[in-house]
Design an enzyme around this catalytic site. Sequence first.
Site, mmCIF file in Angstrom:
data_model
loop_
_atom_site.group_PDB
_atom_site.id
_atom_site.type_symbol
_atom_site.label_atom_id
_atom_site.label_comp_id
_atom_site.label_asym_id
_atom_site.label_seq_id
_atom_site.Cartn_x
_atom_site.Cartn_y
_atom_site.Cartn_z
ATOM 1 C CG ASP A 188 -0.204 -0.237 2.512
ATOM 2 O OD1 ASP A 188 0.362 -1.328 2.657
ATOM 3 O OD2 ASP A 188 -0.172 0.660 3.376
ATOM 4 C CG ASP A 206 2.191 6.551 2.458
ATOM 5 O OD1 ASP A 206 1.830 7.706 2.164
ATOM 6 O OD2 ASP A 206 1.400 5.619 2.612
HETATM 7 P P1 AMP Z 1 0.945 4.104 6.929
HETATM 8 O O1 AMP Z 1 1.707 3.234 7.859
HETATM 9 O O2 AMP Z 1 1.027 5.576 7.243
HETATM 10 O O3 AMP Z 1 1.216 3.815 5.497
HETATM 11 O O4 AMP Z 1 -0.595 3.772 7.188
HETATM 12 C C1 AMP Z 1 -1.149 2.489 7.025
HETATM 13 C C2 AMP Z 1 -2.642 2.580 7.135
HETATM 14 O O5 AMP Z 1 -3.038 3.043 8.429
HETATM 15 C C3 AMP Z 1 -3.293 3.521 6.149
HETATM 16 O O6 AMP Z 1 -4.548 2.971 5.777
HETATM 17 C C4 AMP Z 1 -3.473 4.778 6.952
HETATM 18 O O7 AMP Z 1 -4.509 5.589 6.449
HETATM 19 C C5 AMP Z 1 -3.833 4.218 8.311
HETATM 20 N N1 AMP Z 1 -3.491 5.135 9.419
HETATM 21 C C6 AMP Z 1 -2.261 5.487 9.866
HETATM 22 N N2 AMP Z 1 -2.361 6.345 10.889
HETATM 23 C C7 AMP Z 1 -3.678 6.565 11.109
HETATM 24 C C8 AMP Z 1 -4.432 7.367 12.038
HETATM 25 N N3 AMP Z 1 -3.839 8.114 12.951
HETATM 26 N N4 AMP Z 1 -5.771 7.331 11.927
HETATM 27 C C9 AMP Z 1 -6.383 6.584 11.001
HETATM 28 N N5 AMP Z 1 -5.748 5.811 10.108
HETATM 29 C C10 AMP Z 1 -4.410 5.792 10.154
HETATM 30 MG MG MG Z 2 0.675 4.250 3.795
#
Ligand code: AMP
Ligand code: MG
Length: 492
Positions: A255, A265
């Site tokens: 993702d 990201d």
């Molecule tokens: P990431 O590790 O930033 O790539 O995020 C992985 C998933 O977790 C993605 O679907 C993000 O949108 C979700 N995500 C990360 N942090 C948050 C948060 N604080 N609130 C809601 N969703 C989150």
């Molecule tokens: Mg992400």
Amino acid sequence: MLSNNTDTQPWRWAHNYTQLPEPLYSLLPPEPVPSPMLLLFNGVLAQQLGLGALLNDSDTTAQWLGGKQVPPGANPLAQAYAGHQFGHFTMLGDGRAILLGEHISPSGQMLDIQLKGSGRTPYSRQGDGRATLSAMLREYLISEAMYGLGIPTSRSLAVVLTGDGVRRERIQHGAVLTRVAASHLRVGTFEYARRFTPITVLEKLLQYAIERHYPSMATHENPALGFLEAVMERQLALITDWMRVGFIHGVMNTDNMTISGETIDYGPCAFMNTYHPGTVFSSIDTQGRYAFGNQPPIAQWNIARLAEALLPLIHPNAEEAIKLAQTLIERFPSRYDQQWLAMMGKKLGFAAPTPEDRTLMVDLLALMQTQQMDYTNTFLYLQTGQSPDKQTEEACQTPDFQAWQTRWVQQIGGEEQKKTAQNLMQAYNPAYIPRNHLVEQALLSATEEQDLKPFQTLVQLVSKPYEEQKGMEIYQTPPPQGDQDYRTFCGT
Ligand code: AMP
Ligand code: MG
């Protein structure tokens, strides 16, 4: 489909993602924040985007980019996607981001304008949809450093303070980052479409991605296969660039891998100081799945997940589709090897490196590893005759290294060719990377002492990483104790 560009507001929205079938996104505005304040604004990027006028009214801009008000003409949405996280398939989606829309720049480029940290969405799961100031400043800094290094990346337009606290281990300042990207299509977007939507949606998504990023594939005899190859090639180039500068993404889940080939990201990413292929900084990567040296095979693994999602579009016969995709993906290691040789060749001043030069490169890395040399500064030593840090400088004087250097000089064509080689090297070996301890210091000053100066100095320096600047040596030295204990975190 373009909305009007008036004198009072600079946006030129195209909104073509909303033409796609609804299971691919949810329409909703950002969650409003109490008192948005524009903290950082990337004026140079804004000019390139035709958004320079945003600075004329920073209050309104803060409302728009903080998510308090939807900019005129925007049609905000959260994108649906899935992904393999550390090898396990999960449903995800924009849990804390909102796509305001696709903006058309004066040069005709279509770019996603996304708010990150903009509140809860249908994909937030247990999360609060928010982001800390520290994490958004970090993404701003590292993405701009990557841009300066000449590596495809999402860009950072602004950081807006929300005026709200964000609960993590302790309460921190909340912020919204405005992110600009060629698109936010991910390998995981295709995985989502394949698993959870009818095949017609997958077809439309492919058509969209081809039109947006690989238009020449539209007339390919097998567009899905041609598209897969094109994405693989962009990712090969991207990973090779990461390996060139010692960048560790840290969370190469599917993702977080874009279809456009941009780095995206920035969570637990970091730059490597001392060379070691096993370097990992992310606190959750306990197995070293995303270690520095594992990035190329992981990219191949991710491309295989994209291939799986595309199989029914590659060939109606499943076995035939697998055969076609597999033949392509099996080429990844040898393609990477070719690109790595060319890249390392440039770092060492070879115009056209040969297989014999490859041995020389591998031997250099082995030396760097055993002598715990700084990755960036070892190449700088070869390029300039000096290393900014003492430990690397000393390691360069050892008999083993000197013997290696003699071979290098011979293989680049002797002493008389050295200058030419060194000139070639300059465009590939950065003098400055955002070193972990400096990044942390700058973030602490900004968040704890409300002093943005160290952050801004660092942004400026890493935005021109190939130009050595007098008096900035301190930015070229790794921390005296090394950074073996340095840890980075996701989702902050
Ligand atoms: P990431 O590790 O930033 O790539 O995020 C992985 C998933 O977790 C993605 O679907 C993000 O949108 C979700 N995500 C990360 N942090 C948050 C948060 N604080 N609130 C809601 N969703 C989150
Ligand atoms: Mg992400």
